[in-house]
Write a protein that holds these residues in place. Structure first.
Motif, PDB file in Angstrom:
ATOM      1  N   THR A 120       0.796  -1.231   0.000  1.00  0.00           N
ATOM      2  CA  THR A 120       0.000   0.000   0.000  1.00  0.00           C
ATOM      3  C   THR A 120       0.826   1.276   0.000  1.00  0.00           C
ATOM      4  OG1 THR A 120      -0.153   0.000   2.423  1.00  0.00           O
ATOM      5  CG2 THR A 120      -1.919  -1.126   1.195  1.00  0.00           C
ATOM      6  N   SER A 121       2.053   1.212   0.540  1.00  0.00           N
ATOM      7  CA  SER A 121       2.830   2.447   0.682  1.00  0.00           C
ATOM      8  C   SER A 121       4.230   2.379   0.100  1.00  0.00           C
ATOM      9  CB  SER A 121       2.943   2.806   2.173  1.00  0.00           C
ATOM     10  OG  SER A 121       1.679   2.875   2.773  1.00  0.00           O
ATOM     11  N   GLY A 122       4.746   1.172  -0.090  1.00  0.00           N
ATOM     12  CA  GLY A 122       6.134   1.027  -0.506  1.00  0.00           C
ATOM     13  C   GLY A 122       6.344   0.599  -1.931  1.00  0.00           C
ATOM     14  N   GLY A 123       5.332   0.747  -2.774  1.00  0.00           N
ATOM     15  CA  GLY A 123       5.487   0.380  -4.169  1.00  0.00           C
ATOM     16  C   GLY A 123       5.827  -1.087  -4.371  1.00  0.00           C
ATOM     17  N   GLY A 124       5.449  -1.928  -3.409  1.00  0.00           N
ATOM     18  CA  GLY A 124       5.726  -3.360  -3.514  1.00  0.00           C
ATOM     19  C   GLY A 124       7.086  -3.768  -3.002  1.00  0.00           C
ATOM     20  N   ASN A 125       7.899  -2.800  -2.563  1.00  0.00           N
ATOM     21  CA  ASN A 125       9.258  -3.084  -2.114  1.00  0.00           C
ATOM     22  C   ASN A 125       9.258  -3.432  -0.626  1.00  0.00           C
ATOM     23  OD1 ASN A 125      11.942  -3.146  -1.443  1.00  0.00           O
ATOM     24  ND2 ASN A 125      12.454  -1.163  -2.363  1.00  0.00           N
ATOM     25  N   ILE A 126       9.175  -4.703  -0.316  1.00  0.00           N
ATOM     26  CA  ILE A 126       9.079  -5.116   1.090  1.00  0.00           C
ATOM     27  C   ILE A 126      10.370  -4.853   1.855  1.00  0.00           C
ATOM     28  CG2 ILE A 126       9.778  -7.542   0.830  1.00  0.00           C
ATOM     29  CD1 ILE A 126       7.266  -8.112   2.724  1.00  0.00           C
TER      30      ILE A 126
END
Length: 162
Positions: A120-126
């Motif tokens: 939701t906030s990190g552009g998919g970058n876990i």
């Protein structure tokens, strides 16, 4: 508001961190309000490495009419993630009365919370999502007169086995 915790510096993440809640709150809300109408900085409270002032703000006789936060995929409120199943709570989660006693603290975030924030906030970058955060007082949340999502509670979804 909660804030991400950086275990390397043992402090809250800086406002340079792309997921900083203080940064988001200021840029997306408070900085857009006319200067004459905006809430004074003295009334904005974000947890810091030393949570003393933050906790005192709740004990100063202020009235919290509405507590803002978001409900996560595991039904947590803000970062009130399930406690790890260790010690007294190894076989079952603590009851809601125990959660309500918890103060502002550093919490280990559930893997589903990490994935949700990446999505939701990190552009998919876990990898950019911190694994720990300061969670505002559960006890303080319960002092609010209202919350947008209704009744504040806790979750019983367990942590994956280590």
């Amino acid at each position: 508001m909660d804030e991400w915790y950086d275990p390397e510096t043992k402090k809250e993440v800086s406002m340079d961190h792309p997921l900083s809640f203080e940064k988001a709150d200021r840029e997306l809300c408070f900085d857009r309000i006319q200067k004459k109408l905006v809430m004074p900085d003295a009334q904005l409270h974000f947890p810091k490495a030393d949570v003393t002032e933050y906790v005192k703000s709740w004990q100063s006789g202020v009235r919290c009419i509405v507590m803002q936060g978001g409900q996560g995929d595991i039904k947590h409120w803000a970062f009130n993630d399930p406690l790890k199943r260790t010690g007294k709570w190894k076989n079952e989660p603590p009851p809601p009365a125990e959660y309500r006693k918890l103060g502002t603290r550093i919490v280990d975030l559930h893997p589903i919370t990490l994935a949700q924030n990446a999505r939701t906030s990190g552009g998919g970058n876990i990898t950019m999502v911190p694994k720990t955060a300061y969670h505002r007082r559960t006890k303080g949340n319960m002092m609010a007169e209202r919350s947008p999502s209704g009744k504040l509670g806790c979750t019983t979804i367990p942590w994956p086995s280590d």
